[in-house]
Scaffold this active site. Structure first.
Site, PDB file in Angstrom:
ATOM      1  N   ARG A 107     -34.835 -13.068 -78.355  1.00  0.00           N
ATOM      2  CA  ARG A 107     -35.677 -12.697 -79.488  1.00  0.00           C
ATOM      3  C   ARG A 107     -34.874 -12.252 -80.694  1.00  0.00           C
ATOM      4  O   ARG A 107     -35.402 -12.133 -81.790  1.00  0.00           O
ATOM      5  CB  ARG A 107     -36.500 -11.459 -79.105  1.00  0.00           C
ATOM      6  CG  ARG A 107     -37.833 -11.741 -78.690  1.00  0.00           C
ATOM      7  CD  ARG A 107     -38.591 -10.440 -78.484  1.00  0.00           C
ATOM      8  NE  ARG A 107     -39.677 -10.727 -77.590  1.00  0.00           N
ATOM      9  CZ  ARG A 107     -40.695 -11.497 -77.925  1.00  0.00           C
ATOM     10  NH1 ARG A 107     -40.794 -11.990 -79.119  1.00  0.00           N
ATOM     11  NH2 ARG A 107     -41.632 -11.750 -77.050  1.00  0.00           N
ATOM     12  N   SER A 115     -43.908 -16.588 -82.874  1.00  0.00           N
ATOM     13  CA  SER A 115     -43.743 -16.499 -81.417  1.00  0.00           C
ATOM     14  C   SER A 115     -42.513 -17.303 -81.046  1.00  0.00           C
ATOM     15  O   SER A 115     -42.407 -18.462 -81.435  1.00  0.00           O
ATOM     16  CB  SER A 115     -44.971 -17.094 -80.730  1.00  0.00           C
ATOM     17  OG  SER A 115     -44.629 -17.497 -79.420  1.00  0.00           O
ATOM     18  N   GLY A 144     -53.191 -13.662 -79.717  1.00  0.00           N
ATOM     19  CA  GLY A 144     -53.939 -12.405 -79.687  1.00  0.00           C
ATOM     20  C   GLY A 144     -54.201 -11.903 -81.096  1.00  0.00           C
ATOM     21  O   GLY A 144     -55.346 -11.623 -81.480  1.00  0.00           O
ATOM     22  N   ASP A 160     -41.925 -18.430 -78.277  1.00  0.00           N
ATOM     23  CA  ASP A 160     -42.234 -19.303 -77.147  1.00  0.00           C
ATOM     24  C   ASP A 160     -42.628 -20.726 -77.525  1.00  0.00           C
ATOM     25  O   ASP A 160     -42.660 -21.603 -76.676  1.00  0.00           O
ATOM     26  CB  ASP A 160     -43.395 -18.698 -76.326  1.00  0.00           C
ATOM     27  CG  ASP A 160     -43.053 -17.308 -75.822  1.00  0.00           C
ATOM     28  OD1 ASP A 160     -41.863 -17.021 -75.669  1.00  0.00           O
ATOM     29  OD2 ASP A 160     -43.985 -16.516 -75.589  1.00  0.00           O
ATOM     30  N   GLY A 206     -45.724  -9.854 -80.623  1.00  0.00           N
ATOM     31  CA  GLY A 206     -44.279  -9.886 -80.390  1.00  0.00           C
ATOM     32  C   GLY A 206     -43.544 -10.246 -81.673  1.00  0.00           C
ATOM     33  O   GLY A 206     -44.022 -11.076 -82.435  1.00  0.00           O
ATOM     34  N   ARG A 254     -48.451  -3.128 -80.978  1.00  0.00           N
ATOM     35  CA  ARG A 254     -49.686  -3.449 -80.265  1.00  0.00           C
ATOM     36  C   ARG A 254     -50.653  -2.346 -80.675  1.00  0.00           C
ATOM     37  O   ARG A 254     -50.255  -1.189 -80.799  1.00  0.00           O
ATOM     38  CB  ARG A 254     -49.488  -3.414 -78.754  1.00  0.00           C
ATOM     39  CG  ARG A 254     -48.274  -4.199 -78.298  1.00  0.00           C
ATOM     40  CD  ARG A 254     -48.596  -5.642 -77.927  1.00  0.00           C
ATOM     41  NE  ARG A 254     -47.338  -6.342 -77.604  1.00  0.00           N
ATOM     42  CZ  ARG A 254     -47.145  -7.636 -77.726  1.00  0.00           C
ATOM     43  NH1 ARG A 254     -48.093  -8.405 -78.197  1.00  0.00           N
ATOM     44  NH2 ARG A 254     -45.999  -8.179 -77.399  1.00  0.00           N
TER      45      ARG A 254
HETATM   46  P1  ADP Z   1     -49.803 -11.834 -79.819  1.00  0.00           P
HETATM   47  O1  ADP Z   1     -50.409 -11.808 -81.175  1.00  0.00           O
HETATM   48  O2  ADP Z   1     -48.336 -12.041 -79.866  1.00  0.00           O
HETATM   49  O3  ADP Z   1     -50.547 -12.747 -78.879  1.00  0.00           O
HETATM   50  P2  ADP Z   1     -51.114  -9.523 -78.595  1.00  0.00           P
HETATM   51  O4  ADP Z   1     -52.020 -10.364 -77.758  1.00  0.00           O
HETATM   52  O5  ADP Z   1     -50.501  -8.344 -77.958  1.00  0.00           O
HETATM   53  O6  ADP Z   1     -49.919 -10.358 -79.221  1.00  0.00           O
HETATM   54  O7  ADP Z   1     -51.923  -9.062 -79.863  1.00  0.00           O
HETATM   55  C1  ADP Z   1     -51.364  -8.218 -80.847  1.00  0.00           C
HETATM   56  C2  ADP Z   1     -52.414  -7.272 -81.386  1.00  0.00           C
HETATM   57  O8  ADP Z   1     -53.485  -8.045 -81.949  1.00  0.00           O
HETATM   58  C3  ADP Z   1     -53.073  -6.396 -80.339  1.00  0.00           C
HETATM   59  O9  ADP Z   1     -52.336  -5.232 -80.077  1.00  0.00           O
HETATM   60  C4  ADP Z   1     -54.391  -6.065 -81.002  1.00  0.00           C
HETATM   61  O10 ADP Z   1     -54.246  -5.049 -81.956  1.00  0.00           O
HETATM   62  C5  ADP Z   1     -54.722  -7.339 -81.731  1.00  0.00           C
HETATM   63  N1  ADP Z   1     -55.607  -8.168 -80.898  1.00  0.00           N
HETATM   64  C6  ADP Z   1     -55.258  -9.023 -79.905  1.00  0.00           C
HETATM   65  N2  ADP Z   1     -56.348  -9.596 -79.341  1.00  0.00           N
HETATM   66  C7  ADP Z   1     -57.409  -9.084 -79.996  1.00  0.00           C
HETATM   67  C8  ADP Z   1     -58.830  -9.272 -79.898  1.00  0.00           C
HETATM   68  N3  ADP Z   1     -59.372 -10.110 -79.006  1.00  0.00           N
HETATM   69  N4  ADP Z   1     -59.620  -8.568 -80.740  1.00  0.00           N
HETATM   70  C9  ADP Z   1     -59.090  -7.722 -81.654  1.00  0.00           C
HETATM   71  N5  ADP Z   1     -57.775  -7.510 -81.779  1.00  0.00           N
HETATM   72  C10 ADP Z   1     -56.948  -8.166 -80.974  1.00  0.00           C
END
Ligand code: ADP
Length: 743
Positions: free
Chosen positions: A293, A155, A111, A157, A16, A79
């Site tokens: 945001r 983030s 993530g 949040d 995000g 993403r």
């Molecule tokens: P945030 O970083 O805000 O938590 P996301 O969870 O959507 O957002 O993660 C953003 C991007 O990071 C994902 O689209 C993906 O490319 C990568 N990503 C997230 N989790 C993983 C994972 N467990 N392994 C590899 N890449 C990941």
């Protein structure tokens, strides 16, 4: 200089978007260049890393200019499903190696940071696959044997373990407070109730803090569902009591992840129905959504994120390649690092605790200051005028403002009056600072007398910079005695501290002064000892940053240098921090002094910049930086000597820096500190020798200093603390301003 094997460094923003990400990218790039590294930005997050090509761009010093003030992330975020698969990461590794990149700063959420960690762990095997497939040579693999990563948390949040603030959270609070302030004014016009949903996923930070900042009537957060089964009835009771006490509106804030003890979601619709049925009131729902945001980053999200970006590169350069990757954040108002995956795991553990309905554990894991803030929010919402408990002494506690008005003073007075009254005490207000004290302008403050004060700038009680003369101590003592004052809360700046100190020192001569006294730091200059930040300085910084944004926007039309003069008297805090937040090339501070040689060097630097094609120069001067080298003088000098390249204008920002509604941060801190002050006064009253103190947050904790120590800790001639920790940040300001690498 670069140590071990870091070759080129890249930065990307992922997950995000969050306001402040641009400042992080700028700081990472400039710090890398300063250290002589090549810096790359990877556009569109992991998607760009997998796709390669034009998504991976080499950055020059100027490529990251003029981006700090923009919301979102200029280099894009996406993403990326492909990066979750090894095949995608293999392609990403290829793209990095072919650009000579073996160090990454990832700005994202849990993530993104998990993805980065997996990528790093797999790196050696990814490279050997690439060698096997004949895509890279063994030497290339050898040259990039390890991948260094550092995480920054983007983030809104504020949901990440390991940092007290995530990038974007402060700006989101600004957006929420603006919206709720606006909603409150329409709600109170029609005596309506509003239910407002704010973001935060599993984290109640935004909801809780915006409730404190806006003086909301009820808040529901995921970590601490209402602790009674029949929470609907207890909410309605509190709202009804508020109405009975005179409230013209009710505002209930619901975090998007709010739930009840059984784990059932508490939706805004459900809350609306409860209010309509319980109170019979016209109730409206507002879901703030993506406005939270958006928009320009707050001052904090610019200067603090700049410090984070700088620290991230320093970490990459100093850590050994096989050390555990770190997350860089803020803890206790200092830059702090923690093992990246430990933070991710802890963050996920909070979410798991909430899902498992283990709310005590969820609260515990959020940490002490979160819990304390929630307690303060709840106490304030439930606070109602109370008679004293049987046997309890009903104290008469006075509140006053002193010094120049600072945004947040009213917020602190409101909290003090309501919390004091709730505990069964009588709260008195002294109007017009010392003058009011001398003339006996002391009156009881009722519950509704502070309605709406949480969000209002200036000082409703009135204040000025007067300090009493010796002769005025007698009438002051007499009035304190006449009104039976048993404790004094001084919410103010330098004059307030001096006044409190005088009163404290004269205890032997005037028995009326033998009462507990506490000073709550409120001064836009942030020039008070015993506190890292004084109330009002965050608002002033935001005012400066907004003004400079406008000046910059206007000034890029022609080749121009702006010399902006900011307040602070002899304290350069506002100048340095606004310099960091706005990307000024030079900041002049009294603490550092200004010499003719400095001015010549700065002029030469500016000339070089404009010769390179620069369109705008920004210099910030603290108002008393130097008596001879005034803002006018600097403008004249630069104007004359730069005539062929640029023209020069001055902007003396003046009193607009003091004005406006307090920022969310100032409101929150004012409330938290006022709560502590009331506890202090109640605790000390009645002791034979009650304490006199000044207080404030230091390294994240509330500290109290004996008034006796004021002369030891502060320079009374220059009216500033003898030690000012923020001066250390000058190094970063210089790195951001000087086109690197340094010679
Ligand atoms: P945030 O970083 O805000 O938590 P996301 O969870 O959507 O957002 O993660 C953003 C991007 O990071 C994902 O689209 C993906 O490319 C990568 N990503 C997230 N989790 C993983 C994972 N467990 N392994 C590899 N890449 C990941």
């Amino acid at each position: 200089m670069a140590t071990h094997k870091v070759k080129n460094l890249a930065v990307l923003t992922s997950g995000g978007d969050a306001p402040g990400m641009n400042a992080a990218v700028r700081a990472v790039v400039r710090t890398a260049l300063y250290h002589g590294l090549d810096a790359y930005a990877i556009y569109e997050g992991y998607q760009g890393m997998v796709e390669g090509g034009d998504y991976i761009r080499k950055m020059a010093w100027d490529s990251v200019g003029g981006m700090q003030h923009r919301g979102g992330t200029i280099i894009g975020s996406a993403r990326c499903a492909a990066f979750r698969e090894r095949a995608g990461r293999l392609q990403a590794a290829y793209n990095l190696v072919t650009h000579g990149i073996n160090a990454l700063v990832v700005v994202g959420g849990d993530g993104s940071l998990t993805g980065a960690n997996t990528f790093r762990q797999e790196w050696p095997s990814l490279l050997s696959d690439l060698v096997e497939q004949g895509k890279i040579s063994a030497e290339m693999a050898q040259d990039h044997a390890s991948l260094s990563i550092v995480g920054l948390v983007g983030s809104i949040d504020n949901d990440m373990f390991g940092t007290d603030m995530t990038i974007g959270a402060d700006t989101a609070l600004h957006r929420i407070a603006e919206a709720i302030d606006a909603i409150s004014s329409t709600a109170s016009s029609h005596q309506r109730a509003f239910v407002v949903e704010v973001m935060g996923r599993n984290c109640g930070y935004l909801a809780m803090m915006s409730a404190i900042a806006t003086g909301a009537d009820w808040v529901l957060i995921p970590e601490s569902p209402p602790d009674v089964d029949d929470w609907e009835a207890s909410m309605v009771d509190v709202l009804r009591a508020g109405r009975k006490a005179g409230n013209r509106d009710s505002v209930v804030i619901v975090a998007e992840g709010a739930r009840d003890r059984e784990g059932n979601p508490i939706t805004t619709e459900r809350v609306k129905n409860v209010i309509e049925q319980g109170l019979g009131e016209d109730t409206r729902i507002t879901i703030l959504g993506h406005v939270q945001r958006g928009g320009a980053p707050s001052a904090f999200d610019r200067y603090f994120t700049t410090l984070l970006g700088h620290a991230a590169v320093e970490e990459i350069l100093s850590a050994s390649p096989d050390a555990e990757p770190q997350l860089i954040g803020i803890r206790e108002n200092r830059i702090a690092k923690s093992p990246l995956m430990y933070c991710v795991e802890k963050t996920r553990a909070v979410a798991a605790a909430i899902a498992a309905r283990d709310y005590d554990r969820a609260m515990e894991m959020r940490g002490g200051s979160f819990t304390e803030s929630f307690r303060t929010a709840r106490t304030l919402m439930r606070a109602m005028p109370h008679a004293p408990e049987p046997g309890q002494t009903r104290l008469r506690l006075a509140v006053m403002n002193c010094g120049a008005p600072a945004p947040g003073m009213n917020t602190a007075v409101r909290a003090a009056v309501r919390l004091g009254t709730d505990k069964g005490h009588i709260m008195l207000g002294v109007t017009n600072g010392v003058e009011g004290l001398v003339e006996g302008q002391i009156q009881e403050m009722g519950w509704m007398s502070v309605a709406g004060w949480a969000t209002r700038g200036g000082s409703e009680l009135g204040c000025n910079r007067d300090v009493p003369t010796k002769a005025q101590l007698y009438p002051i003592a007499r009035h304190l005695e006449e009104h039976g004052v048993q404790g004094l809360l001084m919410i103010g700046g330098w004059a307030g501290y001096e006044t409190a100190h005088m009163i404290y020192k004269e205890r032997q001569n005037y028995p009326a002064f033998n009462i507990p006294i506490i000073c709550l730091p409120a001064a836009i200059d942030n020039n008070l000892p015993g506190s890292d930040l004084s109330i009002g300085s965050d608002t002033a910084l935001n005012n400066i940053v907004e003004a400079v944004d406008k000046i910059k926007q206007y000034a890029v039309a022609s080749r121009r240098v702006y010399v902006v003069e900011v307040m602070g008297r002899y304290c350069g805090y506002l100048a340095l921090m606004s310099g960091l937040a706005t990307g000024a090339e030079r900041v002049y501070l009294h603490e550092e002094g200004v010499t003719l040689a400095d001015l010549q060097a700065d002029l030469a630097q500016l000339r070089k910049g404009f010769e390179r094609g620069k369109r705008l120069g920004l210099v910030i001067r603290s108002e008393n930086a130097n008596p001879a080298y005034t803002t006018e003088f600097i403008c004249a000098l630069f104007g004359e000597e730069g005539r062929d390249l640029f023209d020069v204008r001055q902007a003396v920002l003046g009193h607009m820096q003091q004005g406006g509604d307090p920022s969310p941060f100032d409101r929150i801190q004012a409330t938290r500190l006022a709560a502590r002050c009331i506890d202090f006064l109640v605790g000390e009253a009645g002791k034979p020798e009650p304490a006199g103190v000044f207080m404030g947050f230091q390294a994240g904790r509330v500290e109290y200093h004996d008034l006796e120590d004021l002369p030891r800790l502060a320079d009374s001639a220059l009216q500033r603390p003898k030690a000012q920790r923020w001066l250390d940040l000058r190094t970063v300001a210089k790195i951001m301003a000087l086109p690197g690498p340094l010679q």
